[in-house]
Design a protein around this motif. Sequence first.
Motif, PDB file in Angstrom:
ATOM      1  N   SER A  32       0.843  -1.190   0.000  1.00  0.00           N
ATOM      2  CA  SER A  32       0.000   0.000   0.000  1.00  0.00           C
ATOM      3  C   SER A  32       0.882   1.244   0.000  1.00  0.00           C
ATOM      4  O   SER A  32       2.018   1.213   0.499  1.00  0.00           O
ATOM      5  CB  SER A  32      -0.910   0.004   1.231  1.00  0.00           C
ATOM      6  N   LEU A  33       0.390   2.323  -0.534  1.00  0.00           N
ATOM      7  CA  LEU A  33       1.178   3.535  -0.662  1.00  0.00           C
ATOM      8  C   LEU A  33       1.612   4.079   0.698  1.00  0.00           C
ATOM      9  O   LEU A  33       2.711   4.610   0.848  1.00  0.00           O
ATOM     10  CB  LEU A  33       0.381   4.593  -1.435  1.00  0.00           C
ATOM     11  N   ASP A  34       0.766   3.922   1.700  1.00  0.00           N
ATOM     12  CA  ASP A  34       1.110   4.464   3.021  1.00  0.00           C
ATOM     13  C   ASP A  34       2.153   3.635   3.767  1.00  0.00           C
ATOM     14  O   ASP A  34       2.559   3.988   4.874  1.00  0.00           O
ATOM     15  CB  ASP A  34      -0.144   4.660   3.883  1.00  0.00           C
ATOM     16  N   SER A  35       2.615   2.534   3.168  1.00  0.00           N
ATOM     17  CA  SER A  35       3.626   1.701   3.828  1.00  0.00           C
ATOM     18  C   SER A  35       5.055   2.146   3.529  1.00  0.00           C
ATOM     19  O   SER A  35       6.008   1.619   4.088  1.00  0.00           O
ATOM     20  CB  SER A  35       3.461   0.230   3.408  1.00  0.00           C
ATOM     21  N   SER A  48       8.257   4.623   3.646  1.00  0.00           N
ATOM     22  CA  SER A  48       8.815   5.698   4.465  1.00  0.00           C
ATOM     23  C   SER A  48       9.463   6.758   3.583  1.00  0.00           C
ATOM     24  O   SER A  48       9.634   7.897   3.999  1.00  0.00           O
ATOM     25  CB  SER A  48       9.850   5.140   5.449  1.00  0.00           C
ATOM     26  N   ASP A 105       5.667  13.278  -0.241  1.00  0.00           N
ATOM     27  CA  ASP A 105       4.247  13.595  -0.360  1.00  0.00           C
ATOM     28  C   ASP A 105       3.532  12.465  -1.117  1.00  0.00           C
ATOM     29  O   ASP A 105       3.746  12.275  -2.309  1.00  0.00           O
ATOM     30  CB  ASP A 105       4.082  14.920  -1.116  1.00  0.00           C
ATOM     31  N   PRO A 106       2.670  11.722  -0.417  1.00  0.00           N
ATOM     32  CA  PRO A 106       1.973  10.611  -1.075  1.00  0.00           C
ATOM     33  C   PRO A 106       0.928  11.052  -2.093  1.00  0.00           C
ATOM     34  O   PRO A 106       0.413  10.233  -2.841  1.00  0.00           O
ATOM     35  CB  PRO A 106       1.310   9.874   0.095  1.00  0.00           C
ATOM     36  N   HIS A 107       0.627  12.348  -2.129  1.00  0.00           N
ATOM     37  CA  HIS A 107      -0.425  12.833  -3.030  1.00  0.00           C
ATOM     38  C   HIS A 107       0.097  13.617  -4.226  1.00  0.00           C
ATOM     39  O   HIS A 107      -0.689  14.003  -5.087  1.00  0.00           O
ATOM     40  CB  HIS A 107      -1.414  13.703  -2.247  1.00  0.00           C
ATOM     41  N   THR A 162       4.234  11.122  -7.424  1.00  0.00           N
ATOM     42  CA  THR A 162       4.011   9.953  -6.575  1.00  0.00           C
ATOM     43  C   THR A 162       2.797   9.179  -7.053  1.00  0.00           C
ATOM     44  O   THR A 162       2.825   7.947  -7.181  1.00  0.00           O
ATOM     45  CB  THR A 162       3.822  10.374  -5.108  1.00  0.00           C
ATOM     46  N   TYR A 181       2.684   5.284  -8.505  1.00  0.00           N
ATOM     47  CA  TYR A 181       1.906   4.249  -7.826  1.00  0.00           C
ATOM     48  C   TYR A 181       0.734   3.760  -8.684  1.00  0.00           C
ATOM     49  O   TYR A 181       0.460   2.560  -8.743  1.00  0.00           O
ATOM     50  CB  TYR A 181       1.391   4.747  -6.471  1.00  0.00           C
TER      51      TYR A 181
END
Length: 201
Positions: free
Chosen positions: A64-67, A69, A75-77, A81, A85
């Motif tokens: 998952s993207l939130d995994s 570091s 910035d995951p958004h 990025t 993904y």
Amino acid sequence: MPTYILRFPVDTNRIEAYLNNQDNRQLDLIHYAAWIRSRMLLTLFRKGKTGLLFSRLHKTEIRSLDSFSMIPHNDPHSPYTRFIYLSLQEDAGQPVANKIALLHTLASYHVTGGGYANRKGANMPTVNATAAALSVTGQVQGYQKNEDICYLKEIQDISGGYKATPLTPAPDLLSTATALFTLQCYGIHPAIPACDFIEAH
């Protein structure tokens, strides 16, 4: 891929040993994406399905993207990025959830006057962020002509190349490649043929 294209022998056992020796939980998003795709390509090589290398690969589980570091711009958004993904999800055959929320978040990177940046609130777009955002938008809702793809077409340099930003002194190959790729996805021809610019480099 260069090994396959140049018809050099491919030692799948060595490749597998190298990939198995990597701790994918420690990889950042960019290197993780390369690791996943390398594993998928290895499987296709072994099955003799090299004709599929240039099409969608096969269903596989991805993190998952939130995994992660470490991700681009922390910035995951950001458009880049999300482009990395989402492309990985597409290759792995994983459905994209919350498409409306994804597009809504992406809008916060839009720059007044056209284009996108990889940082919220930026006042200057970049070609690569714009190409990434347009690619994500196209993958999610279809490649429909819009103001930003028109903006991307219009900012082409007279040389046929693309500058990374409006203030960058000269065009470069990476920005040119991402812009031309995105225009092609939308079925739009560049205003100026880029062959001479590319061959000059």
